[in-house]
Design an enzyme around this catalytic site. Structure first.
Site, PDB file in Angstrom:
ATOM      1  N   HIS A   5     -27.420  20.991  -1.226  1.00  0.00           N
ATOM      2  CA  HIS A   5     -27.285  21.548  -2.575  1.00  0.00           C
ATOM      3  C   HIS A   5     -26.655  22.544  -3.283  1.00  0.00           C
ATOM      4  CE1 HIS A   5     -29.708  22.056  -6.598  1.00  0.00           C
ATOM      5  NE2 HIS A   5     -29.541  23.770  -6.288  1.00  0.00           N
TER       6      HIS A   5
ATOM      7  N   LYS B 240      -0.768   4.983  -5.959  1.00  0.00           N
ATOM      8  CA  LYS B 240      -1.326   4.978  -6.781  1.00  0.00           C
ATOM      9  C   LYS B 240      -2.372   6.479  -6.936  1.00  0.00           C
ATOM     10  CE  LYS B 240      -4.859   3.648  -5.843  1.00  0.00           C
ATOM     11  NZ  LYS B 240      -5.005   3.042  -5.899  1.00  0.00           N
TER      12      LYS B 240
ATOM     13  N   TYR C  36      -9.195  -4.080 -10.410  1.00  0.00           N
ATOM     14  CA  TYR C  36      -8.327  -2.549 -10.068  1.00  0.00           C
ATOM     15  C   TYR C  36      -7.708  -1.549 -10.741  1.00  0.00           C
ATOM     16  CZ  TYR C  36     -11.399  -2.282  -5.517  1.00  0.00           C
ATOM     17  OH  TYR C  36     -12.339  -2.645  -4.509  1.00  0.00           O
TER      18      TYR C  36
ATOM     19  N   CYS D 123      -1.508   1.479  -3.211  1.00  0.00           N
ATOM     20  CA  CYS D 123      -2.115   2.714  -2.891  1.00  0.00           C
ATOM     21  C   CYS D 123      -1.891   3.769  -2.658  1.00  0.00           C
ATOM     22  CB  CYS D 123      -3.591   2.336  -0.687  1.00  0.00           C
ATOM     23  SG  CYS D 123      -3.727   0.987  -1.118  1.00  0.00           S
TER      24      CYS D 123
ATOM     25  N   GLU E 255      -7.716   1.324 -12.899  1.00  0.00           N
ATOM     26  CA  GLU E 255      -6.967   2.428 -12.501  1.00  0.00           C
ATOM     27  C   GLU E 255      -5.985   2.981 -13.609  1.00  0.00           C
ATOM     28  OE1 GLU E 255      -8.061   1.994  -8.128  1.00  0.00           O
ATOM     29  OE2 GLU E 255      -6.329   1.174  -8.360  1.00  0.00           O
TER      30      GLU E 255
ATOM     31  N   GLU F 180     -26.290  14.422  -4.123  1.00  0.00           N
ATOM     32  CA  GLU F 180     -27.370  15.043  -2.593  1.00  0.00           C
ATOM     33  C   GLU F 180     -28.780  13.945  -3.923  1.00  0.00           C
ATOM     34  OE1 GLU F 180     -29.973  18.538  -3.928  1.00  0.00           O
ATOM     35  OE2 GLU F 180     -28.083  19.388  -5.257  1.00  0.00           O
TER      36      GLU F 180
ATOM     37  N   CYS G  50       0.349  -1.441  -0.468  1.00  0.00           N
ATOM     38  CA  CYS G  50      -0.431  -0.041  -0.412  1.00  0.00           C
ATOM     39  C   CYS G  50       0.792   1.617   0.105  1.00  0.00           C
ATOM     40  CB  CYS G  50      -1.208  -0.054   1.091  1.00  0.00           C
ATOM     41  SG  CYS G  50      -2.112   1.645   1.792  1.00  0.00           S
TER      42      CYS G  50
END
Length: 592
Positions: A562, A177, A303, A174, A307, A567, A169
């Protein structure tokens, strides 16, 4: 260490710190009193700093040194009763030396006063070098090590540093990346800016500077990990560890024993076995490539492949994504992943479906020819194999002591991580768990709390949210539609597809997609899926609601923020369709 008698050296680390802290305080007080008694003058009262590493860890605040500040003058000693507290600490120290493990009759007041000196849960009396020895200093291994040490366990940790402290990672996963992903978004930001009135020259890229800055950040994180381990009292050994028996590991030719052994070695990229496989590179190497790939071929549909297809496209590379089926991201909601794949194709990413690379030939420096199953060829300067990862368990010694492995080399474990060899446990990517960093962290923490913190628990892996940092992002929490129909008799599906407000002015044709899956019988929301900007950030918030069992009625009652894309999740009122398990089965049979 020389100050600690042999009788205490196998005590948990916390007790050794407490004992040494008592001696330290006593020695300091004795020296200061001696200075005054011998008539030496001083112009300023000395200060007693009690916040050294020993004092912080000692837990003596309730007995020997409570009431003292970080700078207590000598004149305050008598009024604070330090001599009495020091004497009490020395008595406790002596009692440990004399009878470290024997139970003696004590008054309730004595028991309360000495309660902080009790051995931590899991401390061993079997003469082992460690209470716990961990193989692998990735996310799960580091978390398990330092939390266990914090609970009072004596912990050893070994890592071969094949990628660096922090594991995949931090070094080749992670973190780098996501840094690459941020950088690759700049080209789209520049294009969007024109619609908002900004004019400037086309930006140029310095790939070597990106790599240099990434390396600096990763190096900084490596240092933080090493400091965390050191400050926690974990004994870090830099070298590959192998398991010799149920309680023994070997590192750099030295053997160490432990009451429990935890395997957290993670995974390693899989390279397809095809002619020319020596020319393939993995996600481990791409983060250190000195020049940007101009025409990369990416093999895979998970993944990593998805990616990097988006990342390199963002960096203006001519990307070719080769996938064995006609879809990507197996295990995700099919409609959601199909929406992302369509977005990739609209952006100009070359997607080669229902095929695979069967041969790679090298024609020169950074010059390759990739042959596909149908005989067609793709010229490339970089071929990335991203077909998955396998557990890094080869030659670890597990087979020699009978630890059960699955067909992929993963360690077979019970829910609590225990293998079929009672003293050996495993967590993270070297098992069949969810291959996610937060999962490894949760499993490592749960292991430490269970075995050394007197808090038995296991990681809750129901409804784990995740995101694919593609362009645009894909975020998900809960069940995809097909899995929801396997679990529930009837479901309602709510969907929305729209152009985000930002792009009504930017001129971009990027659109967003959102989907909610509801169990018809209970009205509970059992899945939420999204393709769009910041999907990972948005789904992290909704994941808490899913974990708490939110119903569609409650979701509808939420007043949205908003104007935001998020939303939209609280304004979908009408179901796109309702489907039963039987209807879904019939439809699948008709297709096949």
């Amino acid at each position: 260490r020389p100050l600690i008698p042999a009788a205490l050296r196998h005590e948990p680390r916390t007790n050794r710190y407490r004992a040494l802290a008592a001696v330290t305080v006593a020695a300091a007080a004795t020296c200061l009193v001696f200075v005054s008694a011998t008539g030496f003058s001083r112009t300023q009262e000395p200060e007693l700093s009690l916040y050294s590493n020993f004092a912080q860890r000692s837990g003596m605040g309730a007995t020997a040194i409570s009431g003292l500040s970080t700078a207590t003058p000598l004149s305050a000693f008598a009024s604070r009763g330090v001599a009495r507290r020091v004497a009490r600490g020395i008595q406790e120290y002596q009692s440990l030396v004399q009878q470290p493990h024997q139970s003696r009759m004590r008054s309730p007041r004595q028991i309360e006063r000495l309660s902080h000196l009790r051995p931590a849960a899991g401390s061993n009396d079997g003469g082992y070098d460690y209470d716990l020895f961990v193989l692998g200093a990735g996310s799960g291994g580091v978390r398990a090590s330092r939390i266990s040490a914090g609970h009072g366990a004596k912990v050893g940790l070994a890592d071969d540093l094949a990628v660096g402290l922090g594991g995949t990672c931090v070094n080749v996963g992670c973190v780098p990346k996501k840094l690459f992903s941020y950088g690759s978004e700049i080209t789209q930001d520049v294009a969007d800016a024109k619609g908002y009135g900004w004019d400037f020259a086309e930006p140029s890229l310095s790939w070597p500077r990106l790599i240099e800055n990434k390396d600096k950040e990763i190096s900084r994180l490596n240092g933080i990990y090493e400091s965390m381990l050191s400050n926690s009292g974990v004994d870090l050994k830099k070298g590959r560890a192998t398991i010799k028996d149920a309680h023994t590991v070997e590192v750099n030719g030295e053997e160490y024993t432990a009451e429990k052994i935890l395997v957290a070695v993670g995974g390693w990229p899989v390279i397809p076995d095809i002619p020319g496989k020596e020319h393939l590179q993995s996600s481990n190497e791409i983060f250190y490539k000195k020049e940007k790939p101009q025409k990369p071929v990416i093999i895979g549909s998970g993944y990593i492949a998805v990616e990097f297809a988006g990342i390199l496209h963002g960096y203006k590379s001519d990307v070719h994504l080769v996938i064995r089926r006609d879809s990507i991201l197996k295990g995700f909601d099919e409609e959601t992943s199909a929406y992302l794949l369509e977005a990739y194709e609209k952006q100009g990413i070359n997607v080669h479906k229902n095929t695979e690379v069967v041969k790679v030939e090298k024609r020169g420096e950074d010059d390759y020819l990739c042959t596909l199953k149908d005989g067609s060829v793709i010229e490339s300067d970089f071929v990335l194999a991203a077909i998955g990862r396998s557990p890094k368990t080869t030659n670890l010694g597990l087979e020699n002591i009978g630890v059960e492995l699955d067909k992929k080399g993963g360690i077979v474990v019970k829910k609590d991580g225990q293998t079929n060899v009672p003293s050996i446990y495993a967590i993270g990517d070297c098992t069949a768990t969810l291959q996610l960093t937060p999962v490894a962290l949760a499993e490592g923490h749960s292991f430490a709390d269970t075995h050394f913190g007197n808090n038995p628990r296991s990681a809750d892996l129901e409804d784990v949210a995740t995101a694919v940092f593609s362009h645009p992002n894909l975020g998900t929490i809960g069940l995809p539609e097909d899995k929801a129909l396997e679990k529930y008799a009837k479901i309602k599906v709510f969907k929305s597809e729209f152009r985000p407000l930002k792009h009504t002015v930017s001129g971009s044709n990027e659109r967003s997609f959102m989907k909610i899956i509801v169990d018809s019988a209970t009205d509970r929301v059992v899945g939420m899926h999204m393709v769009g900007a910041h999907a990972g950030e948005i789904m992290q918030g909704f994941s808490a609601a899913i974990k708490m069992g939110i119903t569609k009625k409650v979701l509808d009652s939420v007043i949205g923020i908003h104007p935001t894309s998020a939303e939209e999740f609280v304004t979908m009122r009408s179901a796109a369709y309702e489907k039963t398990r039987e209807e879904n089965t019939a439809a699948e049979m008709a297709v096949h």
